[in-house]
Write a protein that holds these residues in place. Sequence first.
Motif: not given
Length: 372
Positions: A336-341, A353-366
């Motif tokens: 389901f990773g595609y849900l996050g773009g 851009y890796a440093s800009l991404v919240d490492t705890e952010y999931e591409p869906f609600v989990l």
Amino acid sequence: MEPLAKYFALSLPQSVNAQEWLENELNGGKVPLYNLKVPDFQIGTLDSLVQESEELGKLDSQLAGSVAKIVEILESVTETSSARSVQGRDVLDYLENFNWNSSKYRLGKSIIDLVRLISNEALTLDGDVRAAYQSYQNAKSNFLAADRKRNGDLSIKSLHEIVKPEHFVLDSENLTSVLVAVPKNLVKEFKDSYETITQFVIPRSAIEVAHDQEYFLYSVTLFKKYEQDFINQAREQKWHPRTDFVYSEENLNNLRKEFDLSKATEVKSKNDLIRLTKTAYSEIFAALIHIKVIRVYVESVLRYGLPPQFDYYLVKFDRQNLKNFTKAKKELLAKFGYLGGHGFSNNQSLHEYASLVDTEYEPFVLYEINIV
């Protein structure tokens, strides 16, 4: 502490038709799947949801920490792992068959009002538990001190069950009696010298009161004028004057009561704490799950948009398959990773851009739920 079980609280758009895959493919279809019942809430504005999302994250973490602390307290006091109960039900059953408590938390209220109501009750109870635990710790400390007085050696223990009136000179204007605990290896030296270490010690006045494995306890009679000098000289000889003990019936009665009172206080505060922590576990865990459900809903609206058309699931990992927890998360991300773009696609690299991404952010609600 190892959890009793761990769960994923998972929300996905209804359009992805996730249930069949979750039941049959996730971890080879070997993890139990439950539908999580999430009601529709009064949404308000999207700006208010963004603010609530941040607050819900902090509150979720705070209540989870409170539950863990309560379990730690309960296990330290009872020295056993008792069954976890939430509102009269097994904790796992409560979660797996969760129903929103609409009589207590009416769904006509706004999300912000519900969050305030749930959190205020839970955090007040958390404060009560911490205060009761401190009270118990104080009572336990007092009892241990009383116990040491009762069961220590003759140089430190309470003497209220040992001394008798005949061991003392009472009601004399000029004479007094001093108790001295003498190490066993110094008894001969004591007997040879106690009469002469200061003036006006009454000859042959030393009376053996008691002995244990380490000490002999003697009562020595002398003139009151030289009492302090005798005490100082006795310490020089490595004897132990028991200056903490003064013979009087009132003191003896108070000392006899001290142990019993401290024990009764410790037992009562312990029982009060156990009752309170069991109640607190039930109520705060229930509050935690209600907050978790609101959080899942709010995040689903923010992620997937309106109208709310989402499916909610609980994926269970008990102690026998906790090792599959990380593996299952990777499978969910792959599916389901595609849900996050594109940023979460397996075939895309984040590069600079890796440093800009919240490492705890999931591409869906989990969200994770740990049952301790």
